[in-house]
Write an enzyme that holds these catalytic residues in place. Structure first.
Site, mmCIF file in Angstrom:
data_model
loop_
_atom_site.group_PDB
_atom_site.id
_atom_site.type_symbol
_atom_site.label_atom_id
_atom_site.label_comp_id
_atom_site.label_asym_id
_atom_site.label_seq_id
_atom_site.Cartn_x
_atom_site.Cartn_y
_atom_site.Cartn_z
ATOM 1 N N GLY A 133 15.236 19.390 32.118
ATOM 2 C CA GLY A 133 15.068 18.928 33.490
ATOM 3 C C GLY A 133 15.262 20.047 34.508
ATOM 4 O O GLY A 133 15.608 19.798 35.676
ATOM 5 N N HIS A 146 18.381 30.268 31.647
ATOM 6 C CA HIS A 146 18.641 29.481 30.434
ATOM 7 C C HIS A 146 19.685 30.181 29.560
ATOM 8 O O HIS A 146 19.910 29.756 28.440
ATOM 9 C CB HIS A 146 17.367 29.363 29.583
ATOM 10 C CG HIS A 146 16.285 28.499 30.143
ATOM 11 N ND1 HIS A 146 16.507 27.251 30.679
ATOM 12 C CD2 HIS A 146 14.937 28.677 30.186
ATOM 13 C CE1 HIS A 146 15.340 26.728 31.048
ATOM 14 N NE2 HIS A 146 14.376 27.566 30.761
HETATM 15 P P1 A3P Z 1 9.383 15.302 29.064
HETATM 16 O O1 A3P Z 1 8.646 16.331 28.254
HETATM 17 O O2 A3P Z 1 10.320 14.492 28.230
HETATM 18 O O3 A3P Z 1 8.507 14.459 29.907
HETATM 19 P P2 A3P Z 1 12.168 21.535 32.190
HETATM 20 O O4 A3P Z 1 11.970 21.292 33.642
HETATM 21 O O5 A3P Z 1 13.576 21.945 31.839
HETATM 22 O O6 A3P Z 1 11.128 22.398 31.618
HETATM 23 O O7 A3P Z 1 12.058 20.103 31.493
HETATM 24 C C1 A3P Z 1 10.848 19.423 31.453
HETATM 25 C C2 A3P Z 1 11.142 17.948 31.250
HETATM 26 O O8 A3P Z 1 11.591 17.388 32.481
HETATM 27 C C3 A3P Z 1 9.875 17.192 30.871
HETATM 28 O O9 A3P Z 1 10.328 16.093 30.074
HETATM 29 C C4 A3P Z 1 9.376 16.755 32.241
HETATM 30 O O10 A3P Z 1 8.467 15.700 32.208
HETATM 31 C C5 A3P Z 1 10.685 16.378 32.910
HETATM 32 N N1 A3P Z 1 10.614 16.409 34.386
HETATM 33 C C6 A3P Z 1 9.937 17.301 35.165
HETATM 34 N N2 A3P Z 1 10.120 17.010 36.460
HETATM 35 C C7 A3P Z 1 10.911 15.924 36.510
HETATM 36 C C8 A3P Z 1 11.438 15.145 37.594
HETATM 37 N N3 A3P Z 1 11.147 15.449 38.851
HETATM 38 N N4 A3P Z 1 12.212 14.099 37.291
HETATM 39 C C9 A3P Z 1 12.496 13.792 36.002
HETATM 40 N N5 A3P Z 1 12.026 14.479 34.935
HETATM 41 C C10 A3P Z 1 11.241 15.549 35.191
#
Ligand code: A3P
Length: 330
Positions: free
Chosen positions: A69, A137
């Site tokens: 997230g 990270h």
């Molecule tokens: P999913 O693949 O389960 O949908 P990161 O940002 O660390 O790369 O993580 C990506 C994950 O966060 C993805 O999960 C993505 O869809 C989700 N994500 C991106 N934006 C988001 C938001 N505004 N609220 C909740 N989840 C979000």
């Protein structure tokens, strides 16, 4: 992994050659350094950043495990600390036209290809209230020395997510990147990446050691490290946003609360809103993934649609063994 070997210094090449390596999820290899797995160019940035970055007392660092997230946390934190400058959340906010990863950069990546006589230009990330907001990270052991020093005042927000959803999200993301780099590459099978993930061989993995590093620090120094879970923010966004703002040092005033600013920020940064913006549907990060790769489903528990009951059992078992005695549950 992800190319870019040309950016490596001779010193980094020598180091890489001496490290254990395993198959990467995107391209090439992952290298194990101090117990964690990194793509080659990123490791070089992490090490240069660890040595060189000078923290300011009001720096804020968002630390996440990949796919927990990060994009969401970057958006929320950016909106919180920039409230002095940007008060219109529906028609004029930078988050409406710029992907959160461009507004809040990965600090260690600014050090890729930088030698010991150079410094990256970090001045463009200073906010109107004089704080710098970065993300990374890196595992706790590899944070910049100036951040870890006991006298450092810089604050860390740590975000993680249940390992099963993290695995599925990472698998899907890595396959999209493979396709983007070379559309003749076959996607990785879930079986293959599952085995790697369980062995800890994943981007900045093992995930459990990553989480524990920050969890322990958040217990010892709660004023310095704020520990968050994706699932918690999803469940209670308002309480969590208010606590986050307080920890960061930018609490919402009574007036802001009664004007509904908290709700406006939650709505602006919601999955539905961000993923439907033109910039996030069609834009692309410089030298990086397409913006839409960061938005997939944005839900809790999507793993049930992919993992077999045996896989779930095995991952749950590893998680409970690793976290035993730490009062940490997912
Ligand atoms: P999913 O693949 O389960 O949908 P990161 O940002 O660390 O790369 O993580 C990506 C994950 O966060 C993805 O999960 C993505 O869809 C989700 N994500 C991106 N934006 C988001 C938001 N505004 N609220 C909740 N989840 C979000």
């Amino acid at each position: 992994e992800g190319g870019g070997r040309g950016l490596l210094t001779q010193e980094s090449k020598d180091l890489l050659a001496s490290l254990p390596r395993d198959k990467g999820w995107i391209l090439g290899h992952l290298h194990q350094y101090q117990g964690f797995w990194f793509p080659s160019t990123q490791l070089q940035g992490v090490l240069a950043c660890k040595r060189r970055f000078q923290a300011h007392h009001n720096d804020l660092l968002l630390v996440t495990t990949p796919k927990s997230g990060t994009t969401w946390l970057k958006a929320l934190a950016f909106a919180i600390v920039n409230r002095v400058r940007y008060t219109n959340y529906t028609t004029q906010h930078p988050l409406l036209t710029t992907n959160p990863h461009e507004l809040v950069p990965f600090l260690d990546r600014e050090y890729i290809g930088i030698n010991d006589h150079q410094s990256p230009d970090l001045t463009r990330f200073v906010s109107p209230v004089d704080c710098r907001l970065f993300s990374t990270h890196v595992p706790y052991v590899l944070l910049p020395e100036s951040v870890k020093e006991s006298t450092s005042k810089c604050k860390l927000v740590y975000l993680c997510r249940n390992p099963k959803d993290t695995l599925i999200s990472l698998w899907k993301f890595a396959n999209k990147l493979r396709q983007q780099i070379d559309n003749t590459l076959e996607p990785n099978s879930l079986e293959e990446v599952f085995e790697s993930f369980c062995r800890g061989v994943s981007l900045f993995g093992p995930i459990w050691d990553h989480v524990l590093g920050y969890w322990k620090e958040s217990l010892e120094r709660p004023e310095r490290v704020y520990f968050l879970k994706y699932e918690e923010i999803k469940k209670e966004p308002k309480i969590n946003l208010k606590r986050l703002a307080e920890f960061l040092g930018y609490p919402f005033s009574m007036e802001e609360e009664s004007e509904g600013v908290v709700e406006e920020i939650i709505r602006l940064c919601s999955f539905k809103n961000l993923s439907n913006l033109e910039v996030n549907k069609t834009g692309k990060l410089p030298l990086g993934p397409e913006n839409n790769f960061f938005f997939r489903r944005g839900e809790v528990g999507d793993y049930v649609n992919y993992l077999t009951p045996e896989m779930i059992k095995r991952l749950d078992q590893i998680t409970s063994e690793k976290y035993q005695g730490f009062r940490l549950k997912f």
